[in-house]
Motif scaffolding. Structure first.
Motif, PDB file in Angstrom:
ATOM      1  N   ARG A   1      18.965   4.917   6.175  1.00 22.09           N
ATOM      2  CA  ARG A   1      18.550   3.655   6.796  1.00 22.09           C
ATOM      3  C   ARG A   1      17.122   3.754   7.315  1.00 22.09           C
ATOM      4  N   ALA A   2      16.766   4.901   7.883  1.00 21.55           N
ATOM      5  CA  ALA A   2      15.387   5.107   8.328  1.00 21.55           C
ATOM      6  C   ALA A   2      14.424   5.056   7.149  1.00 21.55           C
ATOM      7  N   ALA A   3      14.774   5.740   6.067  1.00 20.40           N
ATOM      8  CA  ALA A   3      13.926   5.728   4.870  1.00 20.40           C
ATOM      9  C   ALA A   3      13.792   4.321   4.308  1.00 20.40           C
ATOM     10  N   SER A   4      14.879   3.547   4.378  1.00 18.57           N
ATOM     11  CA  SER A   4      14.853   2.175   3.869  1.00 18.57           C
ATOM     12  C   SER A   4      13.849   1.328   4.634  1.00 18.57           C
ATOM     13  N   ALA A   5      13.876   1.432   5.964  1.00 22.17           N
ATOM     14  CA  ALA A   5      12.961   0.640   6.791  1.00 22.17           C
ATOM     15  C   ALA A   5      11.513   1.008   6.522  1.00 22.17           C
ATOM     16  N   VAL A   6      11.232   2.296   6.396  1.00 23.44           N
ATOM     17  CA  VAL A   6       9.867   2.744   6.102  1.00 23.44           C
ATOM     18  C   VAL A   6       9.418   2.228   4.740  1.00 23.44           C
ATOM     19  N   ASP A   7      10.305   2.296   3.753  1.00 17.56           N
ATOM     20  CA  ASP A   7       9.950   1.851   2.403  1.00 17.56           C
ATOM     21  C   ASP A   7       9.620   0.357   2.382  1.00 17.56           C
ATOM     22  N   ILE A   8      10.418  -0.446   3.067  1.00 14.48           N
ATOM     23  CA  ILE A   8      10.134  -1.884   3.144  1.00 14.48           C
ATOM     24  C   ILE A   8       8.760  -2.120   3.751  1.00 14.48           C
ATOM     25  N   ALA A   9       8.439  -1.353   4.802  1.00 19.01           N
ATOM     26  CA  ALA A   9       7.131  -1.492   5.451  1.00 19.01           C
ATOM     27  C   ALA A   9       5.988  -1.122   4.507  1.00 19.01           C
ATOM     28  N   LEU A  10       6.186  -0.106   3.672  1.00 19.85           N
ATOM     29  CA  LEU A  10       5.139   0.299   2.734  1.00 19.85           C
ATOM     30  C   LEU A  10       4.882  -0.784   1.692  1.00 19.85           C
ATOM     31  N   TRP A  11       5.932  -1.471   1.253  1.00 16.52           N
ATOM     32  CA  TRP A  11       5.733  -2.585   0.320  1.00 16.52           C
ATOM     33  C   TRP A  11       5.046  -3.760   1.000  1.00 16.52           C
ATOM     34  N   ASP A  12       5.347  -3.956   2.272  1.00 15.60           N
ATOM     35  CA  ASP A  12       4.649  -4.995   3.037  1.00 15.60           C
ATOM     36  C   ASP A  12       3.153  -4.693   3.082  1.00 15.60           C
ATOM     37  N   ILE A  13       2.811  -3.425   3.297  1.00 13.22           N
ATOM     38  CA  ILE A  13       1.407  -3.018   3.301  1.00 13.22           C
ATOM     39  C   ILE A  13       0.769  -3.252   1.933  1.00 13.22           C
ATOM     40  N   LYS A  14       1.481  -2.891   0.880  1.00 18.66           N
ATOM     41  CA  LYS A  14       0.900  -3.052  -0.455  1.00 18.66           C
ATOM     42  C   LYS A  14       0.588  -4.523  -0.736  1.00 18.66           C
ATOM     43  N   GLY A  15       1.532  -5.400  -0.402  1.00 18.09           N
ATOM     44  CA  GLY A  15       1.279  -6.819  -0.618  1.00 18.09           C
ATOM     45  C   GLY A  15       0.088  -7.312   0.173  1.00 18.09           C
ATOM     46  N   LYS A  16      -0.009  -6.885   1.422  1.00 14.75           N
ATOM     47  CA  LYS A  16      -1.128  -7.305   2.264  1.00 14.75           C
ATOM     48  C   LYS A  16      -2.449  -6.758   1.741  1.00 14.75           C
ATOM     49  N   ARG A  17      -2.445  -5.512   1.266  1.00 13.20           N
ATOM     50  CA  ARG A  17      -3.682  -4.906   0.770  1.00 13.20           C
ATOM     51  C   ARG A  17      -4.255  -5.702  -0.393  1.00 13.20           C
ATOM     52  N   HIS A  18      -3.371  -6.207  -1.249  1.00 10.77           N
ATOM     53  CA  HIS A  18      -3.825  -6.920  -2.441  1.00 10.77           C
ATOM     54  C   HIS A  18      -3.756  -8.431  -2.280  1.00 10.77           C
ATOM     55  N   GLY A  19      -3.296  -8.892  -1.132  1.00 12.86           N
ATOM     56  CA  GLY A  19      -3.258 -10.330  -0.892  1.00 12.86           C
ATOM     57  C   GLY A  19      -2.206 -11.064  -1.711  1.00 12.86           C
ATOM     58  N   ILE A  20      -1.076 -10.389  -1.998  1.00 11.70           N
ATOM     59  CA  ILE A  20      -0.025 -10.983  -2.822  1.00 11.70           C
ATOM     60  C   ILE A  20       1.331 -10.800  -2.155  1.00 11.70           C
ATOM     61  N   PRO A  21       2.304 -11.680  -2.455  1.00 11.37           N
ATOM     62  CA  PRO A  21       3.657 -11.493  -1.934  1.00 11.37           C
ATOM     63  C   PRO A  21       4.316 -10.257  -2.546  1.00 11.37           C
ATOM     64  N   VAL A  22       5.303  -9.717  -1.857  1.00  8.40           N
ATOM     65  CA  VAL A  22       5.984  -8.512  -2.331  1.00  8.40           C
ATOM     66  C   VAL A  22       6.637  -8.725  -3.686  1.00  8.40           C
ATOM     67  N   HIS A  23       7.183  -9.919  -3.932  1.00  9.72           N
ATOM     68  CA  HIS A  23       7.832 -10.119  -5.236  1.00  9.72           C
ATOM     69  C   HIS A  23       6.841  -9.979  -6.378  1.00  9.72           C
ATOM     70  N   GLU A  24       5.582 -10.251  -6.131  1.00  8.91           N
ATOM     71  CA  GLU A  24       4.549 -10.016  -7.138  1.00  8.91           C
ATOM     72  C   GLU A  24       4.185  -8.541  -7.193  1.00  8.91           C
ATOM     73  N   ALA A  25       4.133  -7.901  -6.030  1.00  7.34           N
ATOM     74  CA  ALA A  25       3.752  -6.488  -5.968  1.00  7.34           C
ATOM     75  C   ALA A  25       4.769  -5.591  -6.670  1.00  7.34           C
ATOM     76  N   ILE A  26       6.058  -5.950  -6.636  1.00  2.94           N
ATOM     77  CA  ILE A  26       7.074  -5.090  -7.246  1.00  2.94           C
ATOM     78  C   ILE A  26       7.284  -5.386  -8.730  1.00  2.94           C
ATOM     79  N   GLY A  27       6.463  -6.261  -9.298  1.00  2.00           N
ATOM     80  CA  GLY A  27       6.545  -6.488 -10.733  1.00  2.00           C
ATOM     81  C   GLY A  27       6.509  -7.930 -11.155  1.00  2.00           C
ATOM     82  N   GLY A  28       6.472  -8.832 -10.190  1.00  2.00           N
ATOM     83  CA  GLY A  28       6.390 -10.243 -10.536  1.00  2.00           C
ATOM     84  C   GLY A  28       7.722 -10.945 -10.439  1.00  2.00           C
ATOM     85  N   ALA A  29       7.670 -12.258 -10.258  1.00  2.00           N
ATOM     86  CA  ALA A  29       8.874 -13.065 -10.085  1.00  2.00           C
ATOM     87  C   ALA A  29       9.432 -13.514 -11.429  1.00  2.00           C
TER      88      ALA A  29
END
Length: 429
Positions: free
Chosen positions: A114-142
């Protein structure tokens, strides 16, 4: 500055790339270093914990998990922090693999997972913010920009104070218009009409739970079976086939009573029976049950890791795969589970009955995953305490959940949360 680069024309096949200038090489090798981990929890919601990951870019990613908040907090600061502070936040899969392989605690949705899950979600949030895109786009597109919601018919305090196991009586007074757990026990037909009026075309109820404690889920009398079937009868009587109905069994039952319930529900056309047996990791028992009944079987929010889900699907034990990104290992692992579901031609339905950040993470997965069919929501919590915790929530229009448009997860904790008198904030740097 553009990150694009080209191979020098003199580069021969099989030779290393030659960059035209060093700026592209430098940009690609620049790190986004994790500098701090922060956890927040509030006494009012003792099962919830949020994790914020900070980088030297000034970005902050938000994650969340649920149950055993204090245990997760200890794992974050006593184990996870020393492993990932100083690492490159862009290397999400590598960090996921590292955190999902603790020496102990890897089997099931333990505090470590559960701890690893929360950290992983946060890392994807960072990735989306870094590139200015929603997470669904960052993980491969909708694959879609909206997805159908089903309403889990819980009450306002469900999962907050063991209310999920509380016996609901006909004398209980609703706390508001969306006290749906009381509603499905008292007048499920009227509840179905209410949901249809708001555009929902699917609902989930669990009227059998109250009978499990008497025998430890090992038997179910015919009289109690008929009582548990009554809400389904009322729904069909009130709205006919206009709404899909799911039955949640919460892993409370042995194989024999689970089969009895499933067979009885066949006459009501339920869309799925969820987590019908205790110990949902018992793939052989679940596959045997599925082979005996005609209702679709859904499982399981309680499992973690792509290996467990792979075994579940390889054994033909489920028709619908339910995954919780805050319990299964995060969005990185959830995406892998979704890919396995696609390869087995299994539908996917992300879980939410815990917290608003998990809901947003699950929604991004549901928009991305090719076989996703539903996103779970709870209108009681969406209309009350979820909105008190975060800045943005999913938009639902006539029963369809719309794609978030803001970068990252598309939501953040409200600033006042960390200033609350009942808040516990802890940092590791």
């Amino acid at each position: 500055m553009s990150l694009a680069f080209a191979i020098d024309s003199s580069t021969a096949i099989g030779e290393p790339f030659k960059y035209r200038d060093n700026s592209s090489r430098d940009a690609l090798s620049a790190m986004s270093t994790i500098t701090k981990l922060r956890t927040l929890r509030i006494a009012e919601r003792p099962n919830l914990i949020w994790v914020e990951v900070e980088t030297d870019e000034g970005l902050i990613g938000l994650g969340e998990t649920f149950r055993g908040a204090q245990a997760v907090e200890a794992v974050i600061h006593e184990q996870v922090a020393s492993q990932i502070i100083g690492q490159d936040s862009r290397r999400i899969d590598a960090i996921s693999r590292q955190l999902l392989n603790p020496y102990v605690g890897f089997q099931g949705a333990s505090a470590e997972i559960r701890a690893a899950s929360a950290v992983d979600i946060a890392l994807w949030d960072i990735k989306g913010k870094r590139h200015g895109i929603p997470v669904h786009e960052a993980i491969g597109g909708a694959n879609r920009l909206e997805i159908q919601a089903y309403n889990t018919c819980a009450g306002y305090s469900y999962n907050s104070d063991n209310a999920s196991r509380r016996v609901i009586s006909r004398q209980d007074a609703p706390q508001g218009p969306y006290d749906d757990q009381i509603a499905f026990n008292q007048d499920a037909g009227r509840l179905a009409l209410s949901l249809l009026e708001e555009g929902y075309r699917a609902m989930k109820i669990w009227p059998f739970d109250v009978f499990a404690a008497a025998t430890g889920g090992q038997t179910l009398s015919l009289a109690d079976l008929k009582k548990g079937l009554e809400p389904f009868r009322k729904i069909r009587q009130a709205v006919g086939d206009e709404i899909e109905v799911m039955c949640e069994l919460h892993s409370l039952w042995g194989a024999l009573p689970a089969e009895r319930i499933c067979r009885a529900l066949e006459d009501f056309g339920v869309f799925w029976v969820e987590d019908p047996i205790n110990r949902m990791h018992d793939v052989e028992a679940l596959a045997d049950l599925r082979s005996r009944v005609r209702v679709p079987v859904c499982g399981s929010e309680t499992l973690s890791g792509s290996t467990q889900f792979r075994e579940l699907m390889a054994a033909n034990a489920v028709d619908i795969v339910m995954v919780d990104p805050a319990w299964c290992g995060g969005l990185t692992e959830a995406r892998k589970i979704a890919a396995i579901a696609e390869s087995h031609r299994r539908a996917l339905a992300p879980h939410d009955c815990t917290g608003p950040v998990t809901l947003m993470a699950g929604l991004h997965l549901a928009l991305h995953a090719s076989t996703a069919i539903y996103q779970e929501v709870v209108r009681a919590t969406l209309s009350t305490w979820y909105r008190d915790l975060v800045t943005e929530l999913p938009v639902i229009e006539r029963g369809m959940v719309q794609a978030p448009v803001l970068p990252g997860l598309g939501t953040a904790l409200r600033p006042e949360i960390r200033l609350r008198a009942d808040a516990t904030v802890r940092e590791s740097a």
